[in-house]
Design a protein around this motif. Sequence first.
Motif, mmCIF file in Angstrom:
data_model
loop_
_atom_site.group_PDB
_atom_site.id
_atom_site.type_symbol
_atom_site.label_atom_id
_atom_site.label_comp_id
_atom_site.label_asym_id
_atom_site.label_seq_id
_atom_site.Cartn_x
_atom_site.Cartn_y
_atom_site.Cartn_z
ATOM 1 N N GLU A 63 0.929 -1.186 -0.056
ATOM 2 C CA GLU A 63 0.164 -0.023 0.101
ATOM 3 C C GLU A 63 0.838 1.247 -0.127
ATOM 4 O O GLU A 63 0.196 2.384 -0.641
ATOM 5 N N LEU A 64 2.024 1.297 0.867
ATOM 6 C CA LEU A 64 2.878 2.246 0.547
ATOM 7 C C LEU A 64 3.660 2.516 -0.804
ATOM 8 O O LEU A 64 3.648 3.617 -1.452
ATOM 9 N N GLU A 104 2.143 1.620 -3.244
ATOM 10 C CA GLU A 104 1.326 2.104 -4.478
ATOM 11 C C GLU A 104 1.276 3.694 -4.517
ATOM 12 O O GLU A 104 1.167 4.207 -5.990
ATOM 13 N N PHE A 147 3.727 5.611 -4.851
ATOM 14 C CA PHE A 147 4.936 5.748 -5.691
ATOM 15 C C PHE A 147 4.830 5.308 -7.151
ATOM 16 O O PHE A 147 5.707 5.573 -7.763
ATOM 17 N N LEU A 202 5.052 7.529 -10.183
ATOM 18 C CA LEU A 202 5.743 8.600 -10.308
ATOM 19 C C LEU A 202 7.049 8.450 -11.343
ATOM 20 O O LEU A 202 7.448 7.360 -11.221
ATOM 21 N N ARG A 225 10.628 10.872 -6.582
ATOM 22 C CA ARG A 225 11.151 11.679 -5.390
ATOM 23 C C ARG A 225 10.118 12.156 -4.674
ATOM 24 O O ARG A 225 8.800 12.377 -5.058
ATOM 25 N N LEU A 226 10.412 12.677 -3.384
ATOM 26 C CA LEU A 226 9.900 13.417 -2.488
ATOM 27 C C LEU A 226 8.707 14.572 -3.179
ATOM 28 O O LEU A 226 7.472 14.734 -2.779
ATOM 29 N N LEU A 262 5.371 13.604 -4.780
ATOM 30 C CA LEU A 262 4.485 13.264 -3.876
ATOM 31 C C LEU A 262 3.238 14.225 -3.631
ATOM 32 O O LEU A 262 2.086 13.950 -3.761
ATOM 33 N N ASP A 288 -0.810 15.812 0.412
ATOM 34 C CA ASP A 288 -1.683 15.155 0.875
ATOM 35 C C ASP A 288 -1.272 13.448 0.751
ATOM 36 O O ASP A 288 -1.480 12.691 1.561
ATOM 37 N N LYS A 289 -0.421 13.325 -0.333
ATOM 38 C CA LYS A 289 -0.020 12.025 -0.527
ATOM 39 C C LYS A 289 1.120 11.576 0.607
ATOM 40 O O LYS A 289 1.270 10.301 1.051
ATOM 41 N N LEU A 290 1.845 12.771 0.999
ATOM 42 C CA LEU A 290 2.925 12.337 2.138
ATOM 43 C C LEU A 290 2.318 12.053 3.215
ATOM 44 O O LEU A 290 2.760 11.063 4.257
ATOM 45 N N GLU A 299 -0.366 10.242 3.672
ATOM 46 C CA GLU A 299 -0.925 8.669 3.607
ATOM 47 C C GLU A 299 0.224 7.791 3.574
ATOM 48 O O GLU A 299 0.170 7.012 4.296
ATOM 49 N N ARG A 349 3.079 8.217 5.276
ATOM 50 C CA ARG A 349 3.391 8.663 6.685
ATOM 51 C C ARG A 349 2.700 7.459 7.345
ATOM 52 O O ARG A 349 3.129 6.591 8.109
ATOM 53 N N HIS A 350 1.231 7.392 7.031
ATOM 54 C CA HIS A 350 0.347 6.375 7.689
ATOM 55 C C HIS A 350 0.674 4.918 7.386
ATOM 56 O O HIS A 350 0.697 4.108 8.198
ATOM 57 N N MET A 394 3.600 3.978 6.678
ATOM 58 C CA MET A 394 4.903 3.508 7.084
ATOM 59 C C MET A 394 4.489 3.181 8.616
ATOM 60 O O MET A 394 5.050 2.123 9.105
#
Lengths: 117, 117, 117, 117
Positions: C39-40, C42, C44, C47, C51-52, C55, C58-60, C62, C64-65, C67
Motif C-alpha cells: 500500500e505504501l 502504491e 509511488f 511517479l 522523488r519526494l 508526492l 496529501d500523499k505524504l 498517507e 506516513r500512515h 509507514m
Amino acid sequence: MSDLLQLRELVRQFVDERDWDQFHTPKNLASALTVEAAELLEHFQWLEHGRLEELGPDKLVEVRHEMADVLVYLVRLADKLDLDLMAAVQEKMVLNRAKYPAELVRGDARKYYEYKK
Amino acid sequence: MSDLLQLRELVRQFVDERDWDQFHTPKNLASALTVEAAELLEHFQWLEHGRLEELGPDKLVEVRHEMADVLVYLVRLADKLDLDLMAAVQEKMVLNRAKYPAELVRGDARKYYEYKK
Amino acid sequence: MSDLLQLRELVRQFVDERDWDQFHTPKNLASALTVEAAELLEHFQWLEHGRLEELGPDKLVEVRHEMADVLVYLVRLADKLDLDLMAAVQEKMVLNRAKYPAELVRGDARKYYEYKK
Amino acid sequence: MSDLLQLRELVRQFVDERDWDQFHTPKNLASALTVEAAELLEHFQWLEHGRLEELGPDKLVEVRHEMADVLVYLVRLADKLDLDLMAAVQEKMVLNRAKYPAELVRGDARKYYEYKK
C-alpha cells in the motif's frame, strides 16, 4: 486468437485510449502487479484456514476483480517486454520438474535448495 | 482448448504428481503469488528508469521465469476458487472503463477516487 | 524505555483491548506487513522519478500512515516471535558489511552474488 | 539517542560508505521494502497454522534477518522523506483507535469499512 493474445489486445486498446503507455515502464508495471497481488492477499490474511468457504460471496467478487487486475498487469508487462507468457510457463514448468522430482518431494513443501541440506 | 485451460491442466498434473494440493489453500496461493510478484519486482528495483534496455539478457531470462511463476499461481488459485480468469478480466475491464472514462483521464495516472477531489 | 519497546507496549495494549491476539499468528502478521508495504509502494508506482517533490502534501500524509502501519506490524511480529529488532538490525548490518565491502561495491547496486560472476 | 535515530545513523553511514544514496529515491526504497516483506512472508507461506513452533531454528534466523532488512529500508525511507517514525506511529494509533473502537470490534477481524454494511 488465444486467450492471452486476446487479453493483450484488450489491454492495449484500453491503455492507448487513455494515453497511459507513458507510465508503463516495465518497472512501474512490476510494481503495479505486486500491489494488486497484495490487495488480493489482503482478503485472505485474517482467515483461519484460508479456504473458499471462509470468504463469503461479496469477498469472492472482490477477489475475482483483484485476480483480473493481476492478470491485466502481467499481460501488459509481457507485451512491453515482448515475451510470450505461454511459452514462458511451459519452459518454467520443465525447469520446475527438474528442480522438484515427484518421487523426492511428494507431500513436502520445502524449497528445492533445502533438500540439499 | 484455450491457453488458460491448458495451463490449468499443466499445473494440476504437476501438483497432483507431488501431492501438493494439501498446501494449496486459496490463502497460501495468494501469498505465494505475492511473493513471486515481489521477486519479479526485485529485478527492477534499482534501475533508474526501469526500461527493458537496462535489464540485460540474463536478467530478462529471470524476469521471464518470475512472470511464469506468477501466472502459474494465478491459474492455480483460479482453479481452486473455481473462477474463469478470462471472464473475470472481461468483466473487470468493463468496470475499469466506467471508472476511468478515456476523455477524463487521458495522460493522467491518478486513481479514480482522486478525480472527485 | 527505548522507542521500539514503547511501540511494542502501545501495540500490545491496542490488540488486547480488541481481543485480536487470536488473529496474530506470525504468518498472518507477515502477510499483513507485506500488504501494508505494498500500500505504501502504491503511492509511488506511477511517479516518473519517485522523488519526494512528486508526492505532494496529501500523499505524504498517507505515506506516513502506511509507514506507521508497516512498523506496527513489524513490532508486533517481533513481539510474537520474541525477537529483539534492534539486535537483529545490528547483527544484520555486520553481515551486510561482509557481503558488500565498500571498496568493491561503491556506486554499484547489484546483489552480492552477482559480483562473483 | 533513541533506537530509531541510532538505526538511522547506522544506515546512513553504511549507505554513504558505498555511495548508494543515488539509488535511494523514495520510490526505490518503497519497492525494496515490499520485496523484503515478501521474502519474510515466503518463510511462512506453506505452514499450516503459521505459528512459531512450525518454523524451526534455522528458518527463525532467516526470518530475523528479513525483519532487520524491512526495518533498515523503513528507517532509510523515513530519513529520505524527513519523517519521524515514532511520531507517525503514535499519530496513526490515535486514528486506529477511532476507526476500531474496542467495544465494536472485539474479536472481529473485519476492516473498518465493513462494519458500515
